[in-house]
Design a protein around this motif. Sequence first.
Motif, PDB file in Angstrom:
ATOM      1  N   VAL A   1      -1.900 -37.030  -7.832  1.00 47.69           N
ATOM      2  CA  VAL A   1      -2.482 -35.722  -8.129  1.00 47.69           C
ATOM      3  C   VAL A   1      -3.233 -35.312  -6.868  1.00 47.69           C
ATOM      4  CG1 VAL A   1      -4.095 -34.419  -9.555  1.00 47.69           C
ATOM      5  CG2 VAL A   1      -2.702 -36.230 -10.588  1.00 47.69           C
ATOM      6  N   PRO A   2      -2.635 -34.473  -6.022  1.00 51.65           N
ATOM      7  CA  PRO A   2      -3.271 -34.121  -4.750  1.00 51.65           C
ATOM      8  C   PRO A   2      -4.340 -33.037  -4.912  1.00 51.65           C
ATOM      9  CG  PRO A   2      -0.858 -33.870  -4.679  1.00 51.65           C
ATOM     10  CD  PRO A   2      -1.262 -33.958  -6.105  1.00 51.65           C
TER      11      PRO A   2
ATOM     12  N   VAL B   1      -6.907 -37.254  -2.129  1.00 47.11           N
ATOM     13  CA  VAL B   1      -7.783 -36.183  -1.666  1.00 47.11           C
ATOM     14  C   VAL B   1      -7.708 -35.993  -0.157  1.00 47.11           C
ATOM     15  CG1 VAL B   1     -10.160 -35.331  -1.600  1.00 47.11           C
ATOM     16  CG2 VAL B   1      -9.359 -36.656  -3.574  1.00 47.11           C
ATOM     17  N   ASN B   2      -7.342 -34.795   0.264  1.00 44.27           N
ATOM     18  CA  ASN B   2      -7.499 -34.393   1.662  1.00 44.27           C
ATOM     19  C   ASN B   2      -8.936 -33.895   1.820  1.00 44.27           C
ATOM     20  OD1 ASN B   2      -7.625 -33.164   4.138  1.00 44.27           O
ATOM     21  ND2 ASN B   2      -5.776 -31.933   3.897  1.00 44.27           N
TER      22      ASN B   2
ATOM     23  N   LEU C   1      -8.789 -41.251  -0.521  1.00 44.33           N
ATOM     24  CA  LEU C   1      -9.523 -40.117   0.040  1.00 44.33           C
ATOM     25  C   LEU C   1      -9.521 -40.157   1.558  1.00 44.33           C
ATOM     26  CD1 LEU C   1     -11.495 -41.499  -2.453  1.00 44.33           C
ATOM     27  CD2 LEU C   1     -12.358 -39.166  -2.315  1.00 44.33           C
ATOM     28  N   ASP C   2      -9.142 -39.041   2.159  1.00 45.73           N
ATOM     29  CA  ASP C   2      -9.284 -38.889   3.610  1.00 45.73           C
ATOM     30  C   ASP C   2     -10.700 -38.371   3.843  1.00 45.73           C
ATOM     31  OD1 ASP C   2      -8.926 -38.681   6.293  1.00 45.73           O
ATOM     32  OD2 ASP C   2      -7.005 -37.651   6.178  1.00 45.73           O
TER      33      ASP C   2
ATOM     34  N   ALA D   1      -2.267 -33.175   2.697  1.00 48.23           N
ATOM     35  CA  ALA D   1      -2.127 -34.184   3.752  1.00 48.23           C
ATOM     36  C   ALA D   1      -3.259 -35.194   3.617  1.00 48.23           C
ATOM     37  CB  ALA D   1      -2.172 -33.527   5.126  1.00 48.23           C
ATOM     38  N   VAL D   2      -2.891 -36.443   3.436  1.00 51.16           N
ATOM     39  CA  VAL D   2      -3.882 -37.512   3.273  1.00 51.16           C
ATOM     40  C   VAL D   2      -3.567 -38.604   4.289  1.00 51.16           C
ATOM     41  CG1 VAL D   2      -4.919 -39.174   1.696  1.00 51.16           C
ATOM     42  CG2 VAL D   2      -4.088 -36.979   0.821  1.00 51.16           C
ATOM     43  N   GLY D   3      -4.410 -38.743   5.294  1.00 53.19           N
ATOM     44  CA  GLY D   3      -4.185 -39.768   6.295  1.00 53.19           C
ATOM     45  C   GLY D   3      -2.852 -39.628   6.995  1.00 53.19           C
ATOM     46  N   THR D   4      -2.490 -38.414   7.376  1.00 58.77           N
ATOM     47  CA  THR D   4      -1.271 -38.048   8.119  1.00 58.77           C
ATOM     48  C   THR D   4      -0.006 -38.054   7.264  1.00 58.77           C
ATOM     49  OG1 THR D   4      -0.625 -40.247   8.964  1.00 58.77           O
ATOM     50  CG2 THR D   4      -2.250 -39.021  10.259  1.00 58.77           C
TER      51      THR D   4
END
Length: 200
Positions: free
Chosen positions: A54-55, A81-82, A110-111, A150-153
């Motif tokens: 779930v972004p 989470v971005n 989480l980023d 985008a989370v950690g690239t």
Amino acid sequence: MSEPAELTEAELLERFAALPVANVGDAMERLNVVDSGIQSVWPAAGIRMAGRAVPVTVAGGDNLGIHETIDSLQPGDVLAVNGQGATHRALIGELIAGRAMARGCVGFVLDACVRDAVDLQQMRFPVFARGTTPAGPYRNGPFQSGEAAAVGTVVVHPGDLVLGDDDGVAVVPWARAAEVLAKAEAKHAAETKQRAEIGF
């Protein structure tokens, strides 16, 4: 053993959860592996996480989007989470994690930073983040929930599979789940055979 293409989502997740994330990354040509700066906030302790994404995208240091999304989480979800990579504020702590656990959420990626690391470990709730800080978040917005983030690239789409262990996190696109599972299981079997041949 059933072929991956015939598996339900729950069966896919169960089998992915039994694999090292490194093998899953290898099965995706070593792509879709989250930036190594995002790690478990617990000390290495056999952490395992497998769920559907779930972004959420939030402003750096702001967790309004997380609060607004928690109550819609379903059993088996992973909140991805971005947080813009911001490390000056913690976006979640044990209270938000407790709310998520009550909804059946199986982990967070989480980023950004988090806090209450010891409490999260005692709760046995998997959380992967850029680090910890005691500084609390703002709650002003803006945010986007339920859209690709985008989370950690790595771009995470709703419903993708998010896997985590002591090495880090990988994201499996839902459309490739059966293919990646088959390759990852084959890789794991080959490595298990090699270990036996070496004698450990």
